[in-house]
Design an enzyme around this catalytic site. Structure first.
Site, PDB file in Angstrom:
ATOM      1  N   CYS A 110      -9.219  -0.644  -1.774  1.00 12.08           N
ATOM      2  CA  CYS A 110      -9.865  -1.335  -0.802  1.00 12.08           C
ATOM      3  C   CYS A 110      -9.458  -2.742  -0.995  1.00 12.08           C
ATOM      4  O   CYS A 110      -9.412  -3.406  -2.102  1.00 12.08           O
ATOM      5  CB  CYS A 110     -11.404  -1.233  -1.120  1.00 12.08           C
ATOM      6  SG  CYS A 110     -12.483  -2.092   0.107  1.00 12.08           S
ATOM      7  N   LEU A 111      -9.030  -3.438   0.368  1.00 16.26           N
ATOM      8  CA  LEU A 111      -8.841  -4.713   0.199  1.00 16.26           C
ATOM      9  C   LEU A 111      -9.792  -5.869  -0.559  1.00 16.26           C
ATOM     10  O   LEU A 111      -9.459  -6.968  -0.876  1.00 16.26           O
ATOM     11  CB  LEU A 111      -8.383  -5.463   1.249  1.00 16.26           C
ATOM     12  CG  LEU A 111      -7.359  -4.789   1.979  1.00 16.26           C
ATOM     13  CD1 LEU A 111      -6.659  -5.173   3.512  1.00 16.26           C
ATOM     14  CD2 LEU A 111      -6.010  -4.938   1.133  1.00 16.26           C
ATOM     15  N   GLY A 125      -6.136  -1.239   7.051  1.00 17.44           N
ATOM     16  CA  GLY A 125      -7.035  -1.130   7.931  1.00 17.44           C
ATOM     17  C   GLY A 125      -7.709  -2.498   7.437  1.00 17.44           C
ATOM     18  O   GLY A 125      -7.364  -2.859   6.322  1.00 17.44           O
ATOM     19  N   HIS A 127     -13.037   5.230   5.993  1.00 16.57           N
ATOM     20  CA  HIS A 127     -13.355   3.864   5.134  1.00 16.57           C
ATOM     21  C   HIS A 127     -13.656   2.838   5.937  1.00 16.57           C
ATOM     22  O   HIS A 127     -14.419   2.271   5.535  1.00 16.57           O
ATOM     23  CB  HIS A 127     -11.856   3.937   4.497  1.00 16.57           C
ATOM     24  CG  HIS A 127     -11.816   2.720   3.466  1.00 16.57           C
ATOM     25  ND1 HIS A 127     -11.460   2.866   2.113  1.00 16.57           N
ATOM     26  CD2 HIS A 127     -11.975   1.358   3.575  1.00 16.57           C
ATOM     27  CE1 HIS A 127     -11.795   1.589   1.483  1.00 16.57           C
ATOM     28  NE2 HIS A 127     -11.984   0.715   2.463  1.00 16.57           N
ATOM     29  N   GLU A 128     -13.033   2.432   7.133  1.00 11.54           N
ATOM     30  CA  GLU A 128     -13.258   1.677   7.798  1.00 11.54           C
ATOM     31  C   GLU A 128     -14.917   1.392   8.373  1.00 11.54           C
ATOM     32  O   GLU A 128     -15.465   0.558   8.424  1.00 11.54           O
ATOM     33  CB  GLU A 128     -12.334   0.845   8.958  1.00 11.54           C
ATOM     34  CG  GLU A 128     -10.917   0.945   8.440  1.00 11.54           C
ATOM     35  CD  GLU A 128     -10.900  -0.239   7.180  1.00 11.54           C
ATOM     36  OE1 GLU A 128     -11.543  -0.966   7.325  1.00 11.54           O
ATOM     37  OE2 GLU A 128     -10.101   0.130   6.338  1.00 11.54           O
ATOM     38  N   GLN A 130     -15.130  -7.584   5.628  1.00  8.16           N
ATOM     39  CA  GLN A 130     -14.365  -7.888   4.752  1.00  8.16           C
ATOM     40  C   GLN A 130     -13.824  -9.497   5.160  1.00  8.16           C
ATOM     41  O   GLN A 130     -13.125  -9.938   4.081  1.00  8.16           O
ATOM     42  CB  GLN A 130     -13.140  -6.956   4.896  1.00  8.16           C
ATOM     43  CG  GLN A 130     -13.385  -5.778   4.284  1.00  8.16           C
ATOM     44  CD  GLN A 130     -12.580  -4.765   4.283  1.00  8.16           C
ATOM     45  OE1 GLN A 130     -11.993  -4.252   5.329  1.00  8.16           O
ATOM     46  NE2 GLN A 130     -11.799  -4.545   3.096  1.00  8.16           N
ATOM     47  N   HIS A 180     -17.336   0.415   6.020  1.00  9.46           N
ATOM     48  CA  HIS A 180     -17.466  -0.911   5.717  1.00  9.46           C
ATOM     49  C   HIS A 180     -18.467  -1.410   6.698  1.00  9.46           C
ATOM     50  O   HIS A 180     -19.232  -2.088   6.564  1.00  9.46           O
ATOM     51  CB  HIS A 180     -16.110  -1.573   5.925  1.00  9.46           C
ATOM     52  CG  HIS A 180     -15.302  -1.811   4.721  1.00  9.46           C
ATOM     53  ND1 HIS A 180     -15.715  -2.211   3.840  1.00  9.46           N
ATOM     54  CD2 HIS A 180     -14.102  -1.132   4.558  1.00  9.46           C
ATOM     55  CE1 HIS A 180     -14.757  -2.365   2.845  1.00  9.46           C
ATOM     56  NE2 HIS A 180     -13.635  -1.555   3.353  1.00  9.46           N
TER      57      HIS A 180
HETATM   58  O1  K1U Z   1     -10.340  -1.519   4.632  1.00 12.08           O
HETATM   59  C1  K1U Z   1      -9.722  -1.597   3.452  1.00 12.08           C
HETATM   60  O2  K1U Z   1      -9.954  -2.202   2.466  1.00 12.08           O
HETATM   61  C2  K1U Z   1      -8.315  -1.443   3.665  1.00 12.08           C
HETATM   62  C3  K1U Z   1      -7.760  -0.207   2.809  1.00 12.08           C
HETATM   63  C4  K1U Z   1      -8.249   0.898   3.758  1.00 12.08           C
HETATM   64  C5  K1U Z   1      -7.869   2.444   3.123  1.00 12.08           C
HETATM   65  C6  K1U Z   1      -7.645   3.360   4.070  1.00 12.08           C
HETATM   66  C7  K1U Z   1      -7.777   4.650   3.491  1.00 12.08           C
HETATM   67  C8  K1U Z   1      -7.552   4.890   2.158  1.00 12.08           C
HETATM   68  C9  K1U Z   1      -7.627   3.761   1.382  1.00 12.08           C
HETATM   69  C10 K1U Z   1      -7.625   2.471   1.910  1.00 12.08           C
HETATM   70  C11 K1U Z   1      -6.266  -0.386   2.456  1.00 12.08           C
HETATM   71  O3  K1U Z   1      -5.689  -0.473   3.421  1.00 12.08           O
HETATM   72  S1  K1U Z   1      -6.061   0.148   0.725  1.00 12.08           S
HETATM   73  C12 K1U Z   1      -4.186  -0.383   0.723  1.00 12.08           C
HETATM   74  C13 K1U Z   1      -3.163   0.542   1.363  1.00 12.08           C
HETATM   75  O4  K1U Z   1      -2.254  -0.076   2.218  1.00 12.08           O
HETATM   76  C14 K1U Z   1      -2.890   1.914   1.555  1.00 12.08           C
HETATM   77  C15 K1U Z   1      -3.798   2.995   1.305  1.00 12.08           C
HETATM   78  C16 K1U Z   1      -3.702   4.448   1.382  1.00 12.08           C
HETATM   79  C17 K1U Z   1      -2.257   4.604   1.719  1.00 12.08           C
HETATM   80  C18 K1U Z   1      -1.606   3.784   2.006  1.00 12.08           C
HETATM   81  C19 K1U Z   1      -1.751   2.467   2.132  1.00 12.08           C
HETATM   82 ZN    ZN Z   2     -12.160  -1.273   2.336  1.00 12.77          ZN
END
Ligand code: K1U
Ligand code: ZN
Length: 188
Positions: free
Chosen positions: A91-92, A46, A133-134, A51, A137
């Site tokens: 989180c990115l 996401g 999560h999004e 971001q 943000h």
């Molecule tokens: O918004 C962001 O920072 C992106 C983030 C979103 C996220 C959603 C749900 C749980 C954790 C994080 C990420 O994409 S983190 C990295 C990721 O690729 C990932 C996270 C959880 C499961 C699988 C992959």
């Molecule tokens: Zn995030």
């Protein structure tokens, strides 16, 4: 399409409440395409507009599971929730920092699509978590805000240590990340 720089913890835009989109213009559709490209290159599931330094209420999502297509949410609202589960999040915008967060296991979200058309989505498990999560943000909230005092302190300490040698609040996707992303695409 272009890759956008990602703002990290410390950038004020991450704490701003976003502004609802009134009209989905071609300029915003370009932003959405760039956000998808950036999310894939950064290997996220996401990405929300703050971001990438923007203040519009927009996020893109692709959890890369079978049967789950990528989509954009514009002006999203959570209209229903059910259950709770704790799972690790990252989180990115806070790379390499993780923490367990309680989230609803089911959400119903109402939003506009890339043509400005309203839709509703019922999401479970990882997709529900990603939506929450999004949408957080878009309200200036980060997953670390949900951690207890000690875990939050530990997460911030790790973050400070990681960025000891680079205090910048904007990170560019490195050519290595882009190459890894292209390589993975070719393998699929
Ligand atoms: O918004 C962001 O920072 C992106 C983030 C979103 C996220 C959603 C749900 C749980 C954790 C994080 C990420 O994409 S983190 C990295 C990721 O690729 C990932 C996270 C959880 C499961 C699988 C992959
Ligand atoms: Zn995030």
């Amino acid at each position: 399409m272009s890759l956008l720089d990602i703002h990290v913890l410390g950038s004020p835009v991450l704490r701003q409440v976003t502004t609802p989109v009134e009209t989905v213009t071609d300029e915003l559709r370009q932003l959405i395409d760039d956000m998808f490209e950036t999310m894939y290159a950064a290997e996220g599931i996401g990405l929300a507009a703050p971001q990438v330094g923007r203040t519009e209420r927009i996020a893109v999502i692709d959890i890369r599971e079978e049967g789950a297509d990528p989509f954009v949410i514009i002006n999203p609202e959570i209209i229903e929730t059910e259950g709770t589960a704790r799972a690790e999040e990252g989180c990115l915008s806070i790379p390499d920092v993780y923490g367990d967060v309680d989230r609803a296991t089911l959400v119903v979200v109402r939003a506009l699509d890339r043509d400005g058309k309203p839709f509703e989505i019922e999401a479970h498990d990882l997709l529900a978590r990603c939506l929450q999560h999004e949408i957080d943000h878009l309200h200036g909230r980060l997953f670390i805000d949900y951690l207890g005092l000690l875990k939050r302190r530990a997460a911030l300490k790790k973050w400070e240590k990681l960025r000891k040698d680079d205090q910048s609040v904007i990170r560019s996707i490195t050519p290595k990340e882009v190459a890894r992303h292209h390589h993975r695409d070719e393998e699929l």
